[in-house]
Design a protein around this motif. Structure first.
Motif, PDB file in Angstrom:
ATOM      1  N   UNK A 128       0.832  -1.202   0.000  1.00  0.00           N
ATOM      2  CA  UNK A 128       0.000   0.000   0.000  1.00  0.00           C
ATOM      3  C   UNK A 128       0.870   1.256   0.000  1.00  0.00           C
ATOM      4  N   UNK A 129       2.034   1.142   0.677  1.00  0.00           N
ATOM      5  CA  UNK A 129       2.983   2.258   0.715  1.00  0.00           C
ATOM      6  C   UNK A 129       4.181   1.847  -0.135  1.00  0.00           C
ATOM      7  N   UNK A 130       4.664   2.790  -0.943  1.00  0.00           N
ATOM      8  CA  UNK A 130       5.794   2.469  -1.823  1.00  0.00           C
ATOM      9  C   UNK A 130       7.004   1.986  -1.028  1.00  0.00           C
ATOM     10  N   UNK A 131       7.710   1.016  -1.569  1.00  0.00           N
ATOM     11  CA  UNK A 131       8.857   0.440  -0.871  1.00  0.00           C
ATOM     12  C   UNK A 131       9.925   1.489  -0.565  1.00  0.00           C
ATOM     13  N   UNK A 132      10.104   2.438  -1.510  1.00  0.00           N
ATOM     14  CA  UNK A 132      11.138   3.459  -1.292  1.00  0.00           C
ATOM     15  C   UNK A 132      10.794   4.308  -0.065  1.00  0.00           C
ATOM     16  N   UNK A 133       9.505   4.524   0.191  1.00  0.00           N
ATOM     17  CA  UNK A 133       9.087   5.279   1.379  1.00  0.00           C
ATOM     18  C   UNK A 133       9.332   4.439   2.631  1.00  0.00           C
ATOM     19  N   UNK A 134       8.925   3.185   2.576  1.00  0.00           N
ATOM     20  CA  UNK A 134       9.129   2.291   3.734  1.00  0.00           C
ATOM     21  C   UNK A 134      10.611   2.216   4.093  1.00  0.00           C
ATOM     22  N   UNK A 135      11.468   2.206   3.065  1.00  0.00           N
ATOM     23  CA  UNK A 135      12.907   2.109   3.304  1.00  0.00           C
ATOM     24  C   UNK A 135      13.452   3.314   4.062  1.00  0.00           C
ATOM     25  N   UNK A 136      12.739   4.444   3.944  1.00  0.00           N
ATOM     26  CA  UNK A 136      13.185   5.642   4.644  1.00  0.00           C
ATOM     27  C   UNK A 136      12.734   5.680   6.112  1.00  0.00           C
TER      28      UNK A 136
END
Lengths: 444, 305
Positions: A128-136
């Motif tokens: 649901x949340x982009x992986x690049x955001x989760x990685x941050x």
């Protein structure tokens, strides 16, 4: 009392009907609610604490409403005391209404309760949340079960060594690079400057900051029903080896950081150092000088030094004390707007910059640190040390359902008792009992 | 009861009286059902529902009770409450009786003033009183600070798990004694004066009058004080909770048994089943003790006479 036969019968029938209704209601309330059908225009309900309320209100007015016109967002103020949100969500679920779509949780351990029966509240964010955001959000790893992440961090409480640099320079002390040096420093401080201390190890400072940075397996969460507890591990005993003599000679305090008697010591300049979270200087030191009208006395003195390294480690691991999280509801009626709100509020650079605590979102933290670098309250710029520590939080421990019990046991055995290997073992026994009482299987 | 006399059924005035009685009690009955009986029945039902961390809830007649009785905190909480009751109840009873008897013996203006003064602290409700006493036991802000400092040797608050029984006893007596004094004084004034006179004519000393005449005459009031105090004491909750909020990390969140029940329902586990089971166990203890007291004191005997 005399009642007519008919009346008595009526009352009896009424009472029986009420009981039956109650029992039926109980049956239906016990099981988890099925996901409601999605409605992209449904209003959102957001629960926040007093500190975040104005920020959230501003975010909605200035940003969310323009990007999501027509979606009404209601903000409710909830007391941030540990456990309150969980208890209130459970009640709202039972009532079948008023369950928040998004909630701010100040005590991240609550995620362990929210993710279990009877609540099963959080929405899994992967996909649901982009992986690049989760990685941050590196700290979000702590609220993941299996491959799923269930929260986005608000702030991180990575620990560093806060110290009064001005006083250290005057006394010819230097910040300890290892915990052996920390111990020597504590012995010297008690001899040369009795009445001063190197911080408190009460409750979560002793557990999350000290045991946590050492990687002691006291809340090593395997999954929602399994935890590893082994206080006999050398990573635990090396902590008590440093802590015990310094508690004994007074170089470490045993009071809660916000105990009135301790904040008085802070304002008196008696606290010359502390293994403390990123927010300790801004949140626990700075305001105490202000409250005591000694603002000038506190200013320009404190600095952050890297965490000392535990004997036998090559990395100077950090602990994590607190750190708020944002959680979305799995039963939200408007999933897209909920996720948008969650991501929006946690990745907003303006909000991150303005908050008192170290932002969990990496770009937010960079903006926050730029501001911190210009803050003349510090003796030197703490940015580099804080940034380094944020990447070194010891991954050994997680969030559990018995955190309050754990802190109470730690205080009762190690802090208020006679700090020793025995009291640490006793703490381990109580931690095990607390874990089992909240539905964990304990492995060692 | 209605079964005793069939004649009552046909008596019109009696039926009217009953209807009036019902009219008077109806609001209470409705509220009792809504907020007393129904939640209690729901609680009883919940006590048999076992919440598991994973998987569906199960029905079990004994599981929650066994879990609660085996909880590692229950022993400490029960010991805390027991110590508190042993400190507070005898002191309360002795003080209340001594004051009431003294006022009864010398009915002067001074007695009326004493009655008023002992009653006033009771006007402060539980949570406010808890805050007040929290300050009283914190040396840095307390008016008796120097004395506390001399006792403990530090500026640290006097509040701890160990001192709580004493603190709660002092709070309980200051808040509760006045009300009981008024009630017992009222009961003592209700004893017919000719009875006291005849005892004195028979040569009874003041002490003998108290022990053999006055106390037996107000026996059921003693029972009432005991039953209410025991129920309150076993359920002690507000005071330790508020004091804990003001003195972080000094008092356990499960200091008392009732707090443990609250933690089951609201703490990390959200286990309503265990909370209900413990509440029911607590209720059983209170009812058991009340029955013993009622039997021992022939509580209802006056009505039989």
């Amino acid at each position: 009392m005399y009642l007519g036969g008919k009346l008595r019968k009526q009352i009896a029938i009424g009472a029986a009907a009420m009981l039956a209704a109650t029992v039926l209601a109980g049956c239906s309330g016990g099981s988890a609610q099925p996901a409601a059908s999605d409605d992209p225009t449904a209003p959102l309900l957001v629960w926040v604490d007093a500190e975040r309320q104005p920020v959230v209100q501003k975010f909605i007015e200035e940003k969310f409403t323009s990007s999501h016109p027509g979606i009404e967002v209601k903000v409710e103020l909830v007391d941030a005391t540990q456990g309150t949100n969980t208890a209130k969500i459970a009640l709202a679920q039972k009532a079948g209404e008023g369950v928040p779509d998004i909630v701010f949780i100040g005590s991240p351990d609550e995620i362990a309760s929210l993710s279990a029966n009877p609540i099963n509240y959080p929405l899994a964010l992967n996909g649901l949340v982009e992986q690049s955001v989760l990685d941050d959000f590196p700290s979000a790893k702590r609220c993941s079960y299996g491959d799923q992440i269930y929260c986005l961090g608000n702030d991180t409480g990575q620990t560093v060594f806060w110290y009064n640099k001005a006083l250290f320079d005057e006394w010819g002390y230097s910040a300890p690079a290892t915990f052996s040096e920390f111990k020597e420093l504590g012995v010297k401080l008690a001899q040369e400057h009795a009445g001063y201390n190197l911080g408190t190890v009460n409750g979560r400072y002793g557990t999350d900051a000290w045991l946590g940075s050492s990687g002691c397996p006291f809340i090593d969460v395997v999954d929602p029903v399994q935890v590893r507890i082994n206080l006999a591990d050398p990573k635990c005993s090396r902590v008590i080896d440093v802590m015990a003599p310094l508690l004994e000679n007074g170089a470490l305090a045993n009071l809660d950081l916000f105990d009135k008697n301790y904040t008085a010591q802070v304002a008196d300049g008696k606290v010359v150092g502390m293994i403390g979270a990123s927010w300790v200087a801004d949140f626990a030191f700075k305001p105490m000088f202000k409250d005591a009208n000694k603002e000038a006395e506190g200013s320009g003195k404190y600095a952050a030094a890297p965490m000392p390294t535990w004997d036998g480690e090559s990395t100077n691991w950090s602990g994590a004390v607190g750190g708020g999280i944002w959680v979305a509801s799995a039963s939200t009626k408007n999933k897209q707007a909920t996720v948008d709100f969650l991501v929006g509020i946690t990745t907003d650079i303006d909000i991150a910059k303005a908050q008192a605590t170290y932002p969990a979102y990496i770009p937010g933290a960079q903006a926050w640190l730029a501001d911190k670098a210009a803050d003349t309250w510090y003796a030197e710029n703490p940015s580099e040390v804080l940034l380094d520590a944020a990447n070194k939080v010891n991954p050994a421990d997680g969030y559990v359902r018995y955190q309050t019990e754990l802190l109470e046991s730690f205080n009762a055995t190690v802090i208020k008792g006679n700090a020793s290997a025995d009291s640490l073992a006793q703490f381990g026994e109580q931690a095990k009992a607390a874990a089992e009482a909240t539905g964990y299987t304990v492995v060692s | 009861m209605s079964g005793k006399s069939p004649a009552l059924r046909t008596s019109l005035p009696q039926r009217r009286l009953a209807r009036k009685g019902l009219l008077f009690t109806a609001p209470y009955v409705v509220l009792l059902l809504l907020f007393g009986i129904t939640p209690a029945a729901y609680g009883l039902y919940q006590a048999f529902i076992v919440t598991k961390i994973m998987g569906d809830p199960e029905f079990s007649l004994w599981q929650n009770f066994a879990d609660v009785l085996g909880d590692y905190r229950l022993g400490t909480s029960a010991a805390n409450v027991a110590l508190y009751m042993l400190t507070w109840l005898p002191a309360l009873l002795i003080l209340v009786f001594a004051l009431a008897l003294a006022m009864d013996a010398k009915r002067s203006k001074f007695a009326a003033l004493t009655r008023f003064l002992t009653y006033v602290p009771g006007a402060i409700t539980g949570s406010a009183a808890a805050l007040l006493w929290l300050f009283m036991f914190s040396p840095t802000v307390s008016p008796i600070g120097p004395a506390l400092r001399a006792l403990s040797g530090t500026d640290a608050t006097f509040v701890s798990d160990e001192t709580m029984p004493l603190i709660l006893a002092i709070m309980g007596i200051s808040a509760g004694a006045g009300g009981w004094v008024v009630i017992l004084f009222g009961a003592l004034t209700g004893i017919p004066s000719d009875l006291i006179e005849s005892a004195q004519l028979d040569g009874a000393t003041a002490w003998q009058t108290v022990w053999h005449v006055k106390l037996p005459m107000i026996r059921s009031y003693v029972a009432f004080v005991l039953i209410v105090s025991l129920a309150n004491g076993f359920q002690v909750f507000v005071e330790p909770t508020v004091i804990r909020a003001g003195a972080p990390a000094h008092i356990s969140q499960t200091w008392s048994v009732n707090q443990l029940a609250y933690v089951y329902a609201t703490g990390g586990q959200l286990n309503y089943g265990r909370a209900s089971a413990l509440s029911i166990l607590l209720l059983a203890v209170c009812i058991g003790l009340a029955v013993i007291i009622i039997k021992r004191t022939n509580f209802y005997s006056l009505e039989d006479n």
